[in-house]
Design a protein around this motif. Structure first.
Motif, PDB file in Angstrom:
ATOM      1  N   ASP A 199      13.118  17.027 -37.113  1.00 45.27           N
ATOM      2  CA  ASP A 199      14.470  17.398 -36.696  1.00 45.27           C
ATOM      3  C   ASP A 199      15.163  18.359 -37.668  1.00 45.27           C
ATOM      4  OD1 ASP A 199      14.211  15.823 -34.453  1.00 45.27           O
ATOM      5  OD2 ASP A 199      15.396  14.168 -35.229  1.00 45.27           O
ATOM      6  N   GLN A 200      14.438  18.873 -38.642  1.00 42.96           N
ATOM      7  CA  GLN A 200      15.037  19.767 -39.629  1.00 42.96           C
ATOM      8  C   GLN A 200      15.167  21.187 -39.084  1.00 42.96           C
ATOM      9  OE1 GLN A 200      16.209  18.407 -42.618  1.00 42.96           O
ATOM     10  NE2 GLN A 200      15.642  16.609 -41.414  1.00 42.96           N
ATOM     11  N   LYS A 201      16.036  21.986 -39.703  1.00 37.35           N
ATOM     12  CA  LYS A 201      16.201  23.391 -39.310  1.00 37.35           C
ATOM     13  C   LYS A 201      14.965  24.200 -39.681  1.00 37.35           C
ATOM     14  CE  LYS A 201      21.173  23.677 -39.285  1.00 37.35           C
ATOM     15  NZ  LYS A 201      22.372  24.380 -39.652  1.00 37.35           N
ATOM     16  N   THR A 202      14.351  23.875 -40.808  1.00 34.38           N
ATOM     17  CA  THR A 202      13.130  24.557 -41.235  1.00 34.38           C
ATOM     18  C   THR A 202      12.104  23.498 -41.620  1.00 34.38           C
ATOM     19  OG1 THR A 202      13.880  24.673 -43.531  1.00 34.38           O
ATOM     20  CG2 THR A 202      14.418  26.552 -42.121  1.00 34.38           C
ATOM     21  N   GLY A 203      10.853  23.870 -41.569  1.00 30.04           N
ATOM     22  CA  GLY A 203       9.797  22.939 -41.948  1.00 30.04           C
ATOM     23  C   GLY A 203       9.539  21.846 -40.932  1.00 30.04           C
ATOM     24  N   TRP A 204       9.982  22.032 -39.716  1.00 32.87           N
ATOM     25  CA  TRP A 204       9.852  21.013 -38.671  1.00 32.87           C
ATOM     26  C   TRP A 204       8.489  21.006 -37.983  1.00 32.87           C
ATOM     27  CZ3 TRP A 204       8.560  23.341 -34.197  1.00 32.87           C
ATOM     28  CH2 TRP A 204       8.912  24.682 -34.032  1.00 32.87           C
ATOM     29  N   ALA A 205       7.769  22.119 -38.021  1.00 35.66           N
ATOM     30  CA  ALA A 205       6.564  22.269 -37.194  1.00 35.66           C
ATOM     31  C   ALA A 205       5.464  21.265 -37.547  1.00 35.66           C
ATOM     32  CB  ALA A 205       6.041  23.698 -37.275  1.00 35.66           C
ATOM     33  N   LEU A 206       5.149  21.125 -38.816  1.00 34.75           N
ATOM     34  CA  LEU A 206       4.051  20.232 -39.209  1.00 34.75           C
ATOM     35  C   LEU A 206       4.381  18.756 -38.935  1.00 34.75           C
ATOM     36  CD1 LEU A 206       1.198  20.237 -40.237  1.00 34.75           C
ATOM     37  CD2 LEU A 206       2.085  20.181 -42.577  1.00 34.75           C
ATOM     38  N   PRO A 207       5.579  18.262 -39.290  1.00 34.94           N
ATOM     39  CA  PRO A 207       5.883  16.868 -38.945  1.00 34.94           C
ATOM     40  C   PRO A 207       5.889  16.624 -37.429  1.00 34.94           C
ATOM     41  CG  PRO A 207       7.464  17.688 -40.562  1.00 34.94           C
ATOM     42  CD  PRO A 207       6.630  18.857 -40.132  1.00 34.94           C
ATOM     43  N   LEU A 208       6.395  17.589 -36.669  1.00 31.85           N
ATOM     44  CA  LEU A 208       6.410  17.446 -35.209  1.00 31.85           C
ATOM     45  C   LEU A 208       4.994  17.435 -34.666  1.00 31.85           C
ATOM     46  CD1 LEU A 208       7.879  17.331 -32.485  1.00 31.85           C
ATOM     47  CD2 LEU A 208       7.979  19.839 -32.537  1.00 31.85           C
TER      48      LEU A 208
ATOM     49  N   ILE B 130      13.191  19.987 -28.508  1.00 30.09           N
ATOM     50  CA  ILE B 130      14.543  20.218 -27.991  1.00 30.09           C
ATOM     51  C   ILE B 130      15.529  19.281 -28.687  1.00 30.09           C
ATOM     52  CG2 ILE B 130      16.029  20.035 -25.948  1.00 30.09           C
ATOM     53  CD1 ILE B 130      13.534  21.055 -24.343  1.00 30.09           C
ATOM     54  N   LYS B 131      15.126  18.017 -28.859  1.00 28.68           N
ATOM     55  CA  LYS B 131      15.982  17.074 -29.592  1.00 28.68           C
ATOM     56  C   LYS B 131      16.196  17.544 -31.023  1.00 28.68           C
ATOM     57  CE  LYS B 131      14.497  13.029 -31.268  1.00 28.68           C
ATOM     58  NZ  LYS B 131      14.728  12.944 -32.694  1.00 28.68           N
ATOM     59  N   GLY B 132      15.138  18.037 -31.657  1.00 27.01           N
ATOM     60  CA  GLY B 132      15.240  18.529 -33.027  1.00 27.01           C
ATOM     61  C   GLY B 132      16.163  19.728 -33.155  1.00 27.01           C
ATOM     62  N   ILE B 133      16.097  20.631 -32.195  1.00 26.19           N
ATOM     63  CA  ILE B 133      16.996  21.793 -32.198  1.00 26.19           C
ATOM     64  C   ILE B 133      18.441  21.324 -32.107  1.00 26.19           C
ATOM     65  CG2 ILE B 133      17.774  23.776 -30.833  1.00 26.19           C
ATOM     66  CD1 ILE B 133      14.762  24.205 -30.134  1.00 26.19           C
ATOM     67  N   PHE B 134      18.696  20.419 -31.172  1.00 30.11           N
ATOM     68  CA  PHE B 134      20.053  19.900 -30.989  1.00 30.11           C
ATOM     69  C   PHE B 134      20.527  19.171 -32.241  1.00 30.11           C
ATOM     70  CE2 PHE B 134      23.447  19.035 -28.034  1.00 30.11           C
ATOM     71  CZ  PHE B 134      24.027  17.872 -28.517  1.00 30.11           C
ATOM     72  N   ALA B 135      19.671  18.297 -32.793  1.00 31.53           N
ATOM     73  CA  ALA B 135      20.046  17.514 -33.978  1.00 31.53           C
ATOM     74  C   ALA B 135      20.333  18.410 -35.174  1.00 31.53           C
ATOM     75  CB  ALA B 135      18.937  16.512 -34.318  1.00 31.53           C
ATOM     76  N   SER B 136      19.487  19.417 -35.394  1.00 33.84           N
ATOM     77  CA  SER B 136      19.693  20.277 -36.562  1.00 33.84           C
ATOM     78  C   SER B 136      20.875  21.222 -36.373  1.00 33.84           C
ATOM     79  CB  SER B 136      18.425  21.064 -36.885  1.00 33.84           C
ATOM     80  OG  SER B 136      18.104  21.984 -35.862  1.00 33.84           O
ATOM     81  N   ARG B 137      21.061  21.708 -35.175  1.00 33.76           N
ATOM     82  CA  ARG B 137      22.169  22.642 -34.932  1.00 33.76           C
ATOM     83  C   ARG B 137      23.530  21.972 -35.083  1.00 33.76           C
ATOM     84  NH1 ARG B 137      21.235  26.039 -29.937  1.00 33.76           N
ATOM     85  NH2 ARG B 137      19.883  27.074 -31.428  1.00 33.76           N
ATOM     86  N   TYR B 138      23.630  20.721 -34.638  1.00 35.84           N
ATOM     87  CA  TYR B 138      24.919  20.024 -34.654  1.00 35.84           C
ATOM     88  C   TYR B 138      25.021  18.953 -35.741  1.00 35.84           C
ATOM     89  CZ  TYR B 138      25.555  22.534 -30.329  1.00 35.84           C
ATOM     90  OH  TYR B 138      25.669  23.540 -29.396  1.00 35.84           O
ATOM     91  N   GLY B 139      24.019  18.874 -36.612  1.00 40.92           N
ATOM     92  CA  GLY B 139      24.074  17.920 -37.717  1.00 40.92           C
ATOM     93  C   GLY B 139      24.066  16.471 -37.276  1.00 40.92           C
TER      94      GLY B 139
END
Length: 117
Positions: A25-34, A73-82
């Motif tokens: 759910d991070q703004k960066t570095g999300w690809a490998l954990p996902l 999509i959840k990660g984008i939302f979570a990171s964008r809106y904190g």
């Protein structure tokens, strides 16, 4: 449906560690954990499907593709809106609930597909 629900519980709760859960759910570095998290879903799903209904092996890949899409999509939302549990964001539990509902609807749809074929 029971098989895919068991898969979901194992992969989303028992085998998901904090690196996956927080990292995806991070703004960066999300690809490998996902990717790691969704590969766990693929592995558990494939194992259970091969035991119970091997002719539907490909359903594990469909579930993987849908799962990675929902979680991103959840990660984008979570990171964008904190939206995090740490900051007690008011949407945190709603976001988790919507995420889980979509995963269960995926299992329901895939179960209908397998039952009909």
């Amino acid at each position: 449906m029971l098989l895919l629900t068991v898969k979901h519980i194992i992969a989303d709760f028992m085998l998901q560690n904090s690196w996956m859960a927080i990292g995806k759910d991070q703004k960066t570095g999300w690809a490998l954990p996902l990717l790691a998290h969704c590969l766990v879903h693929l592995a558990v799903g494939m194992a259970l499907i091969l035991i119970v209904a091997p002719r539907f092996w490909f359903v594990a890949f469909i579930d993987f593709a849908i799962h990675i899409t929902i979680d991103r999509i959840k990660g984008i939302f979570a990171s964008r809106y904190g939206v995090t549990m740490e900051n007690e964001h008011p949407w945190f539990w709603t976001l988790i609930g919507v995420d889980q509902a979509l995963h269960h609807l995926t299992g329901f749809g895939l179960s209908i597909f397998m039952a009909a074929n």
